[in-house]
Design a protein around this motif. Structure first.
Motif, PDB file in Angstrom:
ATOM      1  N   VAL A 146      14.409  -9.188 -24.496  1.00  0.00           N
ATOM      2  CA  VAL A 146      14.531  -8.227 -25.605  1.00  0.00           C
ATOM      3  C   VAL A 146      13.137  -7.762 -26.032  1.00  0.00           C
ATOM      4  CG1 VAL A 146      15.267  -7.917 -28.001  1.00  0.00           C
ATOM      5  CG2 VAL A 146      16.741  -9.154 -26.415  1.00  0.00           C
ATOM      6  N   MET A 149      11.698  -5.295 -23.510  1.00  0.00           N
ATOM      7  CA  MET A 149      12.329  -3.974 -23.663  1.00  0.00           C
ATOM      8  C   MET A 149      11.824  -3.255 -24.911  1.00  0.00           C
ATOM      9  SD  MET A 149      16.285  -4.276 -22.452  1.00  0.00           S
ATOM     10  CE  MET A 149      16.668  -5.923 -22.975  1.00  0.00           C
ATOM     11  N   CYS A 150      11.689  -4.030 -25.996  1.00  0.00           N
ATOM     12  CA  CYS A 150      11.229  -3.426 -27.252  1.00  0.00           C
ATOM     13  C   CYS A 150       9.823  -2.857 -27.090  1.00  0.00           C
ATOM     14  CB  CYS A 150      11.281  -4.463 -28.368  1.00  0.00           C
ATOM     15  SG  CYS A 150      10.842  -3.791 -29.966  1.00  0.00           S
ATOM     16  N   ARG A 153       9.735   0.196 -24.903  1.00  0.00           N
ATOM     17  CA  ARG A 153      10.226   1.397 -25.582  1.00  0.00           C
ATOM     18  C   ARG A 153       9.212   1.909 -26.622  1.00  0.00           C
ATOM     19  NH1 ARG A 153      13.255   5.364 -23.853  1.00  0.00           N
ATOM     20  NH2 ARG A 153      11.278   6.204 -24.526  1.00  0.00           N
ATOM     21  N   MET A 154       8.413   0.970 -27.172  1.00  0.00           N
ATOM     22  CA  MET A 154       7.449   1.348 -28.213  1.00  0.00           C
ATOM     23  C   MET A 154       6.160   1.960 -27.639  1.00  0.00           C
ATOM     24  SD  MET A 154       8.790   0.877 -31.064  1.00  0.00           S
ATOM     25  CE  MET A 154      10.527   0.498 -31.075  1.00  0.00           C
TER      26      MET A 154
ATOM     27  N   LEU B  22       8.446   3.167 -37.735  1.00  0.00           N
ATOM     28  CA  LEU B  22       8.966   2.700 -36.442  1.00  0.00           C
ATOM     29  C   LEU B  22      10.452   2.378 -36.522  1.00  0.00           C
ATOM     30  CD1 LEU B  22       6.091   0.363 -35.175  1.00  0.00           C
ATOM     31  CD2 LEU B  22       6.716   2.611 -34.284  1.00  0.00           C
ATOM     32  N   PRO B  26      11.884   5.462 -33.163  1.00  0.00           N
ATOM     33  CA  PRO B  26      11.541   4.430 -32.172  1.00  0.00           C
ATOM     34  C   PRO B  26      12.544   3.281 -32.127  1.00  0.00           C
ATOM     35  CG  PRO B  26       9.595   5.091 -33.387  1.00  0.00           C
ATOM     36  CD  PRO B  26      10.766   5.726 -34.079  1.00  0.00           C
ATOM     37  N   LEU B  29      15.838   4.273 -30.568  1.00  0.00           N
ATOM     38  CA  LEU B  29      15.635   4.390 -29.125  1.00  0.00           C
ATOM     39  C   LEU B  29      15.623   3.003 -28.474  1.00  0.00           C
ATOM     40  CD1 LEU B  29      15.278   7.006 -27.591  1.00  0.00           C
ATOM     41  CD2 LEU B  29      12.818   6.736 -27.743  1.00  0.00           C
ATOM     42  N   PHE B  30      14.983   2.035 -29.135  1.00  0.00           N
ATOM     43  CA  PHE B  30      14.961   0.659 -28.623  1.00  0.00           C
ATOM     44  C   PHE B  30      16.378   0.086 -28.566  1.00  0.00           C
ATOM     45  CE2 PHE B  30      15.189  -3.713 -30.431  1.00  0.00           C
ATOM     46  CZ  PHE B  30      15.068  -4.384 -29.230  1.00  0.00           C
ATOM     47  N   THR B  33      18.162   1.307 -25.621  1.00  0.00           N
ATOM     48  CA  THR B  33      17.722   0.654 -24.383  1.00  0.00           C
ATOM     49  C   THR B  33      18.299  -0.754 -24.275  1.00  0.00           C
ATOM     50  OG1 THR B  33      15.653   1.878 -24.603  1.00  0.00           O
ATOM     51  CG2 THR B  33      15.692   0.123 -22.979  1.00  0.00           C
ATOM     52  N   LEU B  34      18.315  -1.462 -25.413  1.00  0.00           N
ATOM     53  CA  LEU B  34      18.873  -2.810 -25.449  1.00  0.00           C
ATOM     54  C   LEU B  34      20.358  -2.769 -25.058  1.00  0.00           C
ATOM     55  CD1 LEU B  34      18.414  -5.799 -26.230  1.00  0.00           C
ATOM     56  CD2 LEU B  34      19.050  -5.196 -28.567  1.00  0.00           C
TER      57      LEU B  34
END
Lengths: 164, 171
Positions: A146, A149-150, A153-154, B22, B26, B29-30, B33-34
């Motif tokens: 996790v 991925m975080c 994405r950041m 954030l 952001p 978007l995270f 993706t998760l």
């Protein structure tokens, strides 16, 4: 650092990534497909160690992991392409730094898991509960993925100004 | 058109798109993706299981993974709707977006079909011999998820209009 960046952007690989418009989007898609393979198969195994789908032996579910390893390989290769294309966008990016920390943590956790606990897990049959220490490692594995991925994405939101 | 203008001015849309934190765009978007990792990841894992390992190991004990997939889907439905609210013109004027949604709907339909026909109905203690139809469905599902990831990622490149105002400008 600057010398390294200048060396990278002078390579043919860097030019290949930057001067072919299709390379970046296709690599991004492949990077995400690799993520799907890695996260999907490894988390299935981690969840079994934690007690989900107990009717199957962990050693059997573990056969999915090589597919995840293939996915990880795809993500590493495409990741290298991104860095080759715009190294400054990653080397001066705190989200990328943290992502690397998570990837290192993943490596340490994997090394720990396969050092000793895996031998116990491999001997378990259908319905067996995994030892607590392996559950801890499996939970850590999920959390680290996790985190990766975080941070991934950041990246976009921590990019330094473009140096052209 | 006026619908896009209205939607882009709602509080949710403006917040997700423009809030300087954030936790807005952001983070959404995270989450997307998760959820992708959970939904596509576990679905692909189930399909690989059917293709490669179902002959030697039972499939029924894997049933508990399906509710997890649906939790992931809920996360992605909500985060997806928020992203859509942020940039409705961008998505809804791009044919690739409809292709993505179509691929996901077929993949989810096959997932449910498989759960009912195979994972629920199968003998929990015995392996099964996947027939050609089941093998084809599993391989197709993997392809559909790959297509969903590809089209989803391409949305950042294939859009024609970012905001409703770009429609007025006409380019």
């Amino acid at each position: 650092m600057q010398a390294l960046i200048e060396w990278i952007v002078a390579t043919d690989l860097s030019r290949f990534v930057l001067y072919n418009g299709w390379v970046w989007p296709i690599s991004e898609a492949l990077h995400f497909m690799g993520l799907v393979l890695l996260v999907g198969t490894v988390s299935t195994f981690d969840l079994r160690v934690l007690g989900v789908g107990k009717g199957i032996a962990p050693s059997a579910i573990h056969r999915l992991v090589p597919f995840g390893l293939a996915g990880f390989g795809i993500s590493i290769c495409t990741g290298v392409l991104f860095i080759a294309g715009t190294p400054d966008q990653y080397f001066y990016n705190s989200a990328f730094h943290l992502k690397v920390v998570f990837l290192l943590a993943m490596g340490i956790n994997v090394a720990f898991f396969y050092s000793a606990p895996f031998r116990v897990v491999k001997s378990l049959g259908p319905g067996d509960d995994a030892p607590r220490i392996t559950k801890l490692s499996a939970a850590l594995s999920l959390l680290i993925m996790v985190g990766v991925m975080c941070c991934g994405r950041m990246l976009t939101f921590f990019r330094p100004p473009m140096i052209s | 058109m006026s619908f896009f203008v209205w939607l882009e001015q709602t509080g949710v849309s403006v917040w997700v798109r423009e809030a300087p934190t954030l936790w807005a765009f952001p983070f959404v978007l995270f989450l997307h993706t998760l959820g992708l990792g959970v939904v596509a990841g576990l679905s692909v894992a189930m399909n690989v299981w059917i293709l490669k390992f179902a002959e030697r190991h039972p499939v029924a004990p894997l049933k508990p993974f399906f509710p997890i997939i649906w939790v992931g889907f809920t996360v992605n439905l909500i985060s997806g709707l928020l992203l859509l609210a942020a940039y409705p013109t961008k998505a809804l004027t791009d044919p690739v977006f409809y292709l993505k949604i179509g691929l996901i709907m077929i993949a989810l339909f096959l997932l449910q079909w498989m759960r009912r026909k195979i994972f629920v109905a199968a003998d929990p203690s015995r392996p099964l011999q996947p027939d050609r139809r089941l093998r084809f469905t599993a391989a197709l599902s993997i392809g559909l998820w790959a297509g969903a990831v590809l089209t989803g990622r391409l949305l950042a490149y294939t859009y024609n209009f970012l905001m409703a105002s770009d429609l007025v400008a006409g380019y």
